[in-house]
Enzyme design. Structure first.
Site, mmCIF file in Angstrom:
data_model
loop_
_atom_site.group_PDB
_atom_site.id
_atom_site.type_symbol
_atom_site.label_atom_id
_atom_site.label_comp_id
_atom_site.label_asym_id
_atom_site.label_seq_id
_atom_site.Cartn_x
_atom_site.Cartn_y
_atom_site.Cartn_z
ATOM 1 N N GLY A 149 0.816 -1.203 0.000
ATOM 2 C CA GLY A 149 0.000 0.000 0.000
ATOM 3 C C GLY A 149 0.851 1.255 0.000
ATOM 4 O O GLY A 149 1.799 1.397 -0.781
ATOM 5 N N GLY A 168 4.677 1.235 -0.106
ATOM 6 C CA GLY A 168 5.406 0.831 -1.295
ATOM 7 C C GLY A 168 5.394 -0.669 -1.517
ATOM 8 O O GLY A 168 4.346 -1.320 -1.454
ATOM 9 N N GLY A 212 -2.924 -3.212 -6.725
ATOM 10 C CA GLY A 212 -1.995 -4.336 -6.649
ATOM 11 C C GLY A 212 -1.835 -5.040 -7.980
ATOM 12 O O GLY A 212 -0.743 -5.511 -8.323
ATOM 13 N N ASP A 213 -2.908 -5.111 -8.754
ATOM 14 C CA ASP A 213 -2.840 -5.733 -10.080
ATOM 15 C C ASP A 213 -1.998 -4.876 -11.021
ATOM 16 O O ASP A 213 -1.217 -5.396 -11.823
ATOM 17 C CB ASP A 213 -4.250 -5.907 -10.647
ATOM 18 C CG ASP A 213 -5.165 -6.649 -9.687
ATOM 19 O OD1 ASP A 213 -4.674 -7.534 -8.960
ATOM 20 O OD2 ASP A 213 -6.369 -6.340 -9.653
#
Length: 321
Positions: A236, A239, A265-266
Site C-alpha cells: 500500500g 510501497g 496491486g494488479d
C-alpha cells in the site's frame, strides 16, 4: 507475451460517494461505473495500455454482460464457455479514498469447465513469456487447482515463467506444494505473505508502514528458500518489497492523492512484469511496479494508467541488507 488466467472474473461496479459512508443510512452515489474485472483481467488491461502483447483467459457464458465490458475496453481475450453467470463485485469509494468492497460469490465450475480451461491455458502458454494465475478460485474446483495448473503449464510450456497472485486457501495450498509446483513469482500483500509463512501479516504491514521492512524481508526470504525465485510484496502506501536469491529491495511510492485502491496491486504486478519482460533489473522492475500501483490508486474506481502517467523518477528504491 503476458498471458493471464482469471478463473473467477468479475463485473466491478464502483459507487463514488461525495460524503463518508455511514452504515444504515441512505446514500446517493455521485458516479457509478462498471468494468470487466478480476486480477488477471486487470493485469492484461494495464499491459495492453502499455502497448505490449497480452491475452486474458477466463470462463464466461457466451451471453454474459461481462463480455460486453471486455469488448468495450478493447481487451485481447479468450473466453472458455460455462453455464454460470460472472459475479458482481461492488466497491464504495468515499471522498478520502477509503474503499469498501462487497464481492459476489461467483459461479460453480464443472469438471468439464475446469478441464477446458486447463486445455486452453496450456495451449496458449506455448507463446507466453509469463503466465499469470490470479485471483480467487471459483466454486467447484479444489483449493489446490492453481498447483495443478502450474504443473500443467510447466509440462506443456517450460519456457514460460509463472506468476501467482492469490490469497486464503489457494495461497495455503501453494505453500504446501512448493516442492512439486512452485511458481517463479508470487505477489502477496503483507496479509497474504503472513498466510503463506505462518506469520502475523498485519504486524508485517504495520512494521512496513513505520519504515521497517525487516519482517517482510525475513518472511519473503523464507519463501525464496522454499523454491519461489521472486517474491514481490505490495504494501500500500509503504510501497513494495522485492526479494530474490540475489538480494532484497524496498521501493517507496511517488507523491500521489489516493482515490481508490481497487486494482492497484494488479497494476503493480503488471508494472513489474513489464519491466522483467523488457529485460530490466529486479530493482528497476520494482520501481516500475510501485509507480504503476501508485498511478492506479490515483484514479477513481477500477482504472489503469498508461505508461506516460507513471512517475518512476520520484519512486525511490533502496537495497536492503
Amino acid at each position: 507475451m503476458i498471458l493471464t488466467l482469471t478463473p473467477n472474473p468479475s463485473i466491478d461496479a464502483t459507487l463514488v460517494l461525495s460524503e463518508p459512508l455511514t452504515s444504515g443510512d441512505v446514500h446517493r452515489a455521485s458516479e457509478v461505473t462498471q468494468v470487466a474485472g478480476g486480477k488477471g483481467v486487470n493485469v492484461t488491461h494495464a499491459v495492453h495500455l502499455a502497448g505490449e502483447q497480452t491475452l486474458a483467459l477466463f470462463p464466461s457464458h457466451d451471453s454474459d454482460s461481462f463480455l460486453n465490458l471486455i469488448h468495450a475496453a478493447g481487451l485481447p481475450s479468450s473466453a472458455t464457455a460455462m453455464d454460470g453467470s460472472i459475479r458482481v463485485n461492488t466497491t464504495i469509494t468515499e471522498p478520502d479514498g477509503t474503499t469498501t468492497k462487497v464481492n459476489g460469490p461467483g459461479p460453480v465450475l464443472s469438471d468439464a469447465d475446469a478441464q477446458a480451461i486447463t486445455s486452453t491455458l496450456t495451449a496458449r502458454a506455448l507463446a507466453a513469456d509469463w503466465v499469470v494465475l490470479a485471483g480467487s478460485l471459483p466454486r467447484g474446483v479444489d483449493t489446490d487447482w492453481y498447483c495443478e495448473l502450474i504443473s500443467a503449464v510447466r509440462a506443456a510450456a517450460p519456457q514460460a515463467r509463472i506468476a501467482v497472485d492469490t490469497s486464503d486457501a489457494p495461497m495455503l495450498a501453494i505453500g504446501k506444494n512448493l516442492e512439486s509446483s512452485a511458481p517463479d513469482l508470487i505477489k502477496p500483500n503483507g496479509l497474504e505473505l503472513g498466510q503463506l509463512t505462518g506469520t502475523d501479516g498485519r504486524e508485517l504491514e504495520a512494521q512496513a508502514a513505520r519504515g521497517d521492512y525487516s519482517g517482510v524481508v525475513s518472511a519473503a526470504r523464507d519463501v525464496v528458500k522454499r523454491g519461489i525465485a521472486e517474491v514481490l510484496v505490495t504494501l500500500g502506501g509503504a510501497g513494495a518489497v522485492l526479494v530474490t536469491a540475489e538480494g532484497a529491495w524496498a521501493a517507496t511510492p511517488p507523491p500521489a492523492t489516493v482515490k481508490s485502491t481497487v486494482g492497484a496491486g494488479d497494476a503493480a504486478l503488471a508494472g513489474y512484469l513489464l519491466g522483467r519482460t523488457a529485460g530490466k533489473s529486479p530493482a528497476a522492475s520494482l520501481a516500475r511496479s510501485v509507480a504503476y500501483g501508485t498511478a492506479a490508486a490515483s484514479k477513481q474506481g477500477t482504472q489503469f494508467p498508461r505508461p506516460e502517467e507513471i512517475d518512476i523518477a520520484h519512486t525511490t528504491v533502496n537495497s536492503l541488507a
